[in-house]
Each structure stands twice: as C-alpha cells, then as structure tokens.
Design a protein around this motif. Structure first.
Motif, short mmCIF file in Angstrom:
data_model
loop_
_atom_site.label_atom_id
_atom_site.label_comp_id
_atom_site.label_asym_id
_atom_site.label_seq_id
_atom_site.Cartn_x
_atom_site.Cartn_y
_atom_site.Cartn_z
N PHE A 1 0.83 -1.20 0.00
CA PHE A 1 0.00 0.00 0.00
C PHE A 1 0.87 1.26 0.00
O PHE A 1 1.76 1.43 0.83
N SER A 2 0.57 2.16 -0.93
CA SER A 2 1.11 3.53 -0.95
C SER A 2 2.63 3.58 -0.77
O SER A 2 3.16 4.47 -0.10
N MET A 3 3.34 2.63 -1.38
CA MET A 3 4.79 2.67 -1.35
C MET A 3 5.30 3.81 -2.23
O MET A 3 4.60 4.29 -3.11
N ARG A 4 6.50 4.26 -1.95
CA ARG A 4 7.11 5.28 -2.80
C ARG A 4 7.52 4.66 -4.12
O ARG A 4 7.87 3.48 -4.20
N MET A 5 7.48 5.46 -5.16
CA MET A 5 7.94 4.98 -6.45
C MET A 5 9.45 4.74 -6.41
O MET A 5 10.17 5.40 -5.66
N PRO A 6 9.95 3.77 -7.19
CA PRO A 6 11.41 3.60 -7.29
C PRO A 6 12.07 4.89 -7.71
O PRO A 6 11.45 5.76 -8.34
N LEU A 7 13.35 5.03 -7.37
CA LEU A 7 14.05 6.29 -7.63
C LEU A 7 14.19 6.60 -9.10
O LEU A 7 14.37 7.74 -9.49
N THR A 8 14.16 5.58 -9.94
CA THR A 8 14.26 5.81 -11.38
C THR A 8 13.14 5.10 -12.10
O THR A 8 12.67 4.06 -11.66
N ASP A 9 12.68 5.68 -13.18
CA ASP A 9 11.68 4.99 -13.99
C ASP A 9 12.23 4.73 -15.39
O ASP A 9 11.49 4.65 -16.36
N ALA A 10 13.55 4.61 -15.47
CA ALA A 10 14.17 4.33 -16.76
C ALA A 10 13.65 3.02 -17.32
O ALA A 10 13.58 2.01 -16.62
N GLY A 11 13.28 3.03 -18.56
CA GLY A 11 12.80 1.82 -19.22
C GLY A 11 11.34 1.53 -18.98
O GLY A 11 10.80 0.57 -19.51
N PRO B 1 2.16 9.97 -8.74
CA PRO B 1 3.03 10.76 -7.85
C PRO B 1 4.14 9.89 -7.29
O PRO B 1 3.95 8.70 -7.05
N LYS B 2 5.29 10.49 -7.07
CA LYS B 2 6.44 9.71 -6.58
C LYS B 2 6.21 9.18 -5.17
O LYS B 2 6.82 8.20 -4.76
N SER B 3 5.31 9.82 -4.42
CA SER B 3 5.09 9.40 -3.04
C SER B 3 4.07 8.28 -2.90
O SER B 3 3.93 7.69 -1.83
N LYS B 4 3.35 7.95 -3.97
CA LYS B 4 2.29 6.93 -3.90
C LYS B 4 2.31 6.12 -5.19
O LYS B 4 2.02 6.64 -6.27
N ALA B 5 2.60 4.82 -5.08
CA ALA B 5 2.70 3.98 -6.28
C ALA B 5 1.43 3.18 -6.56
O ALA B 5 1.43 2.33 -7.45
N ASP B 6 0.35 3.45 -5.83
CA ASP B 6 -0.85 2.62 -5.97
C ASP B 6 -1.35 2.54 -7.42
O ASP B 6 -1.63 1.46 -7.94
N LEU B 7 -1.47 3.70 -8.06
CA LEU B 7 -1.99 3.69 -9.43
C LEU B 7 -0.90 3.38 -10.46
O LEU B 7 -1.21 3.15 -11.63
N ALA B 8 0.35 3.33 -10.01
CA ALA B 8 1.40 2.76 -10.87
C ALA B 8 1.16 1.26 -11.00
O ALA B 8 1.30 0.68 -12.09
N TRP B 9 0.81 0.60 -9.88
CA TRP B 9 0.50 -0.83 -9.94
C TRP B 9 -0.69 -1.09 -10.85
O TRP B 9 -0.71 -2.07 -11.60
N LEU C 1 -6.30 -2.16 -3.18
CA LEU C 1 -5.68 -0.84 -3.04
C LEU C 1 -6.21 -0.14 -1.79
O LEU C 1 -7.35 -0.37 -1.39
N PRO C 2 -5.42 0.75 -1.19
CA PRO C 2 -5.93 1.54 -0.07
C PRO C 2 -6.99 2.52 -0.56
O PRO C 2 -7.00 2.93 -1.72
N ASN C 3 -7.89 2.90 0.34
CA ASN C 3 -8.99 3.78 -0.04
C ASN C 3 -8.52 5.08 -0.69
O ASN C 3 -9.19 5.63 -1.56
N GLY C 4 -7.36 5.58 -0.25
CA GLY C 4 -6.90 6.86 -0.76
C GLY C 4 -6.75 6.90 -2.27
O GLY C 4 -6.92 7.95 -2.89
N ALA C 5 -6.44 5.76 -2.88
CA ALA C 5 -6.27 5.72 -4.33
C ALA C 5 -7.57 6.05 -5.05
O ALA C 5 -7.55 6.43 -6.23
N ALA C 6 -8.70 5.94 -4.36
CA ALA C 6 -10.00 6.17 -4.99
C ALA C 6 -10.40 7.64 -5.00
O ALA C 6 -11.31 8.02 -5.74
N PHE C 7 -9.72 8.49 -4.19
CA PHE C 7 -10.20 9.87 -4.11
C PHE C 7 -9.11 10.93 -4.10
O PHE C 7 -9.41 12.12 -4.22
N ARG C 8 -7.83 10.55 -3.95
CA ARG C 8 -6.78 11.57 -3.90
C ARG C 8 -6.73 12.36 -5.21
O ARG C 8 -7.05 11.83 -6.28
#
Length: 473
Positions: A258-268, A278-286, A304-311
């Motif tokens: 839940f709500s992990m930070r994005m990896p430091l690089t998104d190369a590739g 957002p770099k602080s929340k990876a929920d919608l990256a998943w 997913l945590p509830n926050g992904a539904a309304f942030r």
C-alpha cells in the motif's frame, strides 16, 4: 480451509521451543523449511530415491536424543534440489548457527519441533500445514509484506472465476496465496489445473524479494503446482520493467504494498498510459502495470488503499483516464480490520478490457464495509458467505446486469462519476441502510473506539521513542 485453535496451537508451541535469541526471520526460515521437509519427505521408502523419509528421521531423532541436529541437517541437505522449475535450498546451517553454542539447546529445540510437526502433519492436505504457518507468522509480526489473508484471497479469486486455459499472473506474489487459490478454485469448480489432456491453467508469479520467492516456491510445491508454472518466479521489479517475460495474461491478481514510494528511477518504464503517478504513492502505478500486463480480453482484481480512490492531482487524472478508457468494472469497499499489518481501509478494484454492452461506460459499486465478523479487537474476517455474495454480485452484473440493492450495490454511469470529480469511493454512491440500534450498542461502540484510540496513542509514543533512539535525541 477454516483453521481451528487445535490446528494452529502446535505452531505457538513450536515457536516457544526455539531459543529466545533467534531472530524472527531465522525462526520463520527454520520452521517453514522443517514444515516443507516434513511434507515432501513423508513418502514410502521406495519413492525417497535414497533420501531419508520423515519416518526414518523421526526414528533417528528418537534413537539419538543428544545429536538431533546431525540427522536434521543431513535430511535438509538431502531434500534440497530441483522441484519442477524451482530450486529449493533447505540447508539451514546458518540458521542453526544463530542458536546457542550449547548443542543441548539446539538438540532439545529440534527434537520438540520434530515431535510437534509429526503430530500436526498427519491430518489435511500437504499444503495445509504450510498455509497455517504463513497465516500465523503474518499475525505475529507487524508487516504482512508477503501474505494476503485467506478471506480476501478467496474473494479476489471468486471475482475473477479462473478456468482451465487461463494464464493467471501476480506481479507482487508474496507467498503465492493468490496463485494457489486460483488453482484450488479451478479444481473445486470441475477443472484440473495440471491436466495435460485439455486446457491448462498456467500460473505466473513475480517478486523482487529473494526470501519471499523462496516462501512462494515451497508453497506452490506443497500444493502440487510446480508443473503449472511455465517458468520460475520472476525477479524483476514489476514497477520498473513490467512482467518478467513481457507476456500478456488473461487474469491478473495483485495485492501490492500500500502507498509505497515509487522507485528512484523509472528508466525503461513503458506503461504510463494514463500518466505518471506521484512519486510518493505507487498505488496507481500498480494499476497501470496490471492493465499493461492484460490481454485484449483480460480481467484483473487488485487490492488498493482507499486513498487511491479519491486523492487529487496526478491520481485524479489517472482515474479519469481509466474511466474514459472504460476499463474500470467495479470498486468494492471492504470492511476495516481485515489486515494484521495495517488499519488502512481498502477497496478491491476490478478491471475488464472486454465489458459487455450493458456494462459499457458504467461502474458497479459494492459497499461491503459492514460485512465480516469480528475475531479479535480491531480484527475482522470475511465469512465464506460474505466472499460468495461479493463475487456473485459482481459476476452476475458483469454477465447480464443486475438490479441495484439499497445499502449494498449500485450501477453508476460515467457521467455521475465525472460530476463527482472521478471519486471512486463506493460509499459516495452506495450509502449504508440505516439500522435500528440495539439498546446499549452506541455505548459499547464508543468504548471500543476509545480503547482503539488509546492503542493508537500508545503506538505513537512507542514509535516516537524508537525514532529518538535512532536520532540520539
């Protein structure tokens, strides 16, 4: 399988038998390896291929009470090796080295552990004992980083209703609970996961953590599923590189952190179809990874945590893109207290790339926040009936529409969600039906909430002291 106290008390006694100075990870590794050994070596002597059977090990331990560690280590080494696509290393010499140097302590702990395993492993299927361990270790340790509760697993798999011929992928597979349940679902609904005479269920897992991959591999082997995986569990970072072999799947099941930070690089990284999260929340990256891994007619369920539904911000834009692309089939609010490692409320998001005509540009919202039964203070579990109701509601709706049920479910058109600024919280669209309050219920609830609040205060104080110790202040 529903667990009873008599079925899991053996694990409490096993933990108590081990030396106090063992770390949690070492204790877990030793017990899980011994459970695996107990189950795979429980074969007739003629099938052991020269390796010691469990019966022989029990006899050796009984005959040499002061040298238990020697036959145990020989058995662990003998039963290490290849199992289908997996390589299992059971040699726990490093773990045993964490025990006291006094061999009598080591021998006594192992002797007690073997006696407990010998009794506990006589009933149930081979994977049951391992499942019990995973569940209890998750309860006993803050941080369920590899385990999804069985009730949630059953609900997610029921929503997907996998069948022979499906390719089921979990990009953060943890202990592989979602994959083993997918196979169990197929078998209990008349299919045979590894039947080579017809369509075959194929399982794919990926996890960046080596320790977790080992736990998953042993779990799959004990459930007899090593032949359903065309390859070993993938090791790549799913959020950076996508699925391990770039394949597409008919079903994806996922419970990512839940709500992990994005990896430091998104190369590739190539699947930001709906924009970078957002770099602080990876929920919608998943979510975007899951959709990128689906076939053109694929379906997925992700927790997913509830926050992904309304942030707001980037996540609002991503939700808008998902809705305009018409891939969101349903959002299901789960009750609080389902997880031992977090009190964060969660939703199940269901995706479909091939909605039927009646479901086009519409989303089913299910508000299951009042389901489940309380099993301890702050902890709830979904019953089998709860899981079945959630799954059957969605599956009926997805096939031929279904009527709204006040307080339970409602079909909402895209225009209404758009007007709500793309808020996907089920409670916004499905309000709970007011119920009469039993005498004294309000007072009881206030007491429960007050106790819970004080627990949070105590936890905050503990964490503050730990932080001060780290900072030296």
């Amino acid at each position: 399988m529903e667990e009873t106290r008599s079925q899991v008390d053996w694990l409490t006694r096993a933990v108590e038998a081990l030396p106090d100075e063992m770390t949690f990870d070492a204790m877990q590794q030793l017990i899980l390896s011994m459970v695996f050994l107990r189950q795979v070596s429980d074969v007739p002597e003629g099938e052991a291929q020269g390796r010691p059977t469990w019966e022989e090990l029990v006899g050796q331990v009984a005959g040499k009470p002061d040298l238990v560690h020697q036959p145990v280590q020989r058995a662990l080494r003998a039963w290490s090796g290849s199992y289908g696509k997996f390589r299992i290393d059971l040699d726990n010499e490093a773990v045993l080295g964490q025990m006291r140097s006094d061999s009598r302590v080591v021998d006594r702990a192992l002797r007690d552990l073997i006696a407990l395993l010998d009794r506990a492993g006589r009933a149930g299927a081979k994977g049951d004992l391992y499942d019990q361990c995973l569940a209890r270790f998750s309860e006993d340790r803050v941080g369920g980083d590899y385990y999804t509760p069985r009730d949630v697993v059953r609900t997610m798999v029921g929503l997907m209703a996998p069948a022979p011929g499906d390719e089921v992928y979990d990009p953060a597979c943890g202990s592989a609970g979602l994959l083993t349940e997918a196979a169990r679902y197929v078998e209990t609904h008349g299919g045979r996961p590894a039947d080579r005479t017809g369509p075959v269920l194929r399982l794919f897992g990926q996890d960046i953590n080596a320790r977790t991959r080992s736990i998953a591999a042993m779990n799959l082997i004990l459930h007899g599923l090593e032949d359903t995986l065309p390859r070993d569990i993938g090791t790549d970072n799913s959020l950076l590189h996508g699925s391990d072999a770039g394949e597409k799947y008919s079903v994806v099941l996922a419970n990512p952190p839940f709500s992990m930070r994005m990896p430091l690089t998104d190369a590739g990284f190539v699947f930001w179809r709906y924009g970078p999260p957002p770099k602080s929340k990876a929920d919608l990256a998943w979510v975007q990874h899951v959709l990128g891994a689906l076939k053109a007619d694929g379906r997925a369920a992700i927790l997913l945590p509830n926050g992904a539904a309304f942030r707001g911000g980037a996540e609002r834009r991503i939700r808008a893109g998902l809705l305009y692309d018409d891939v969101v089939a349903a959002v299901i609010q789960l009750p609080s207290g389902l997880f031992s490692h977090t009190r964060v409320p969660a939703c199940l998001w269901v995706f479909s790339k091939s909605k039927r005509a009646h479901a086009a540009t519409r989303v089913l919202f299910i508000n299951a926040q009042d389901t489940g039964v309380q099993v301890s203070r702050g902890r709830r579990t979904l019953t089998g009936a709860d899981a079945e109701r959630i799954a059957s509601t969605f599956n009926s709706w997805s096939k031929h529409d279904a009527a709204d049920v006040p307080g339970w479910c409602r079909t909402v058109a895209l225009e209404e969600v758009e007007a709500a600024d793309f808020d996907l919280q089920p409670a916004r669209y499905v309000a709970p039906v007011a119920a009469e309050t039993a005498p004294g219920e309000d007072e009881r609830r206030v007491r429960e909430l007050t106790e819970e609040l004080y627990e949070h205060f105590a936890e905050a104080s503990r964490l503050e002291h730990e932080l001060r110790d780290v900072l030296g202040t």
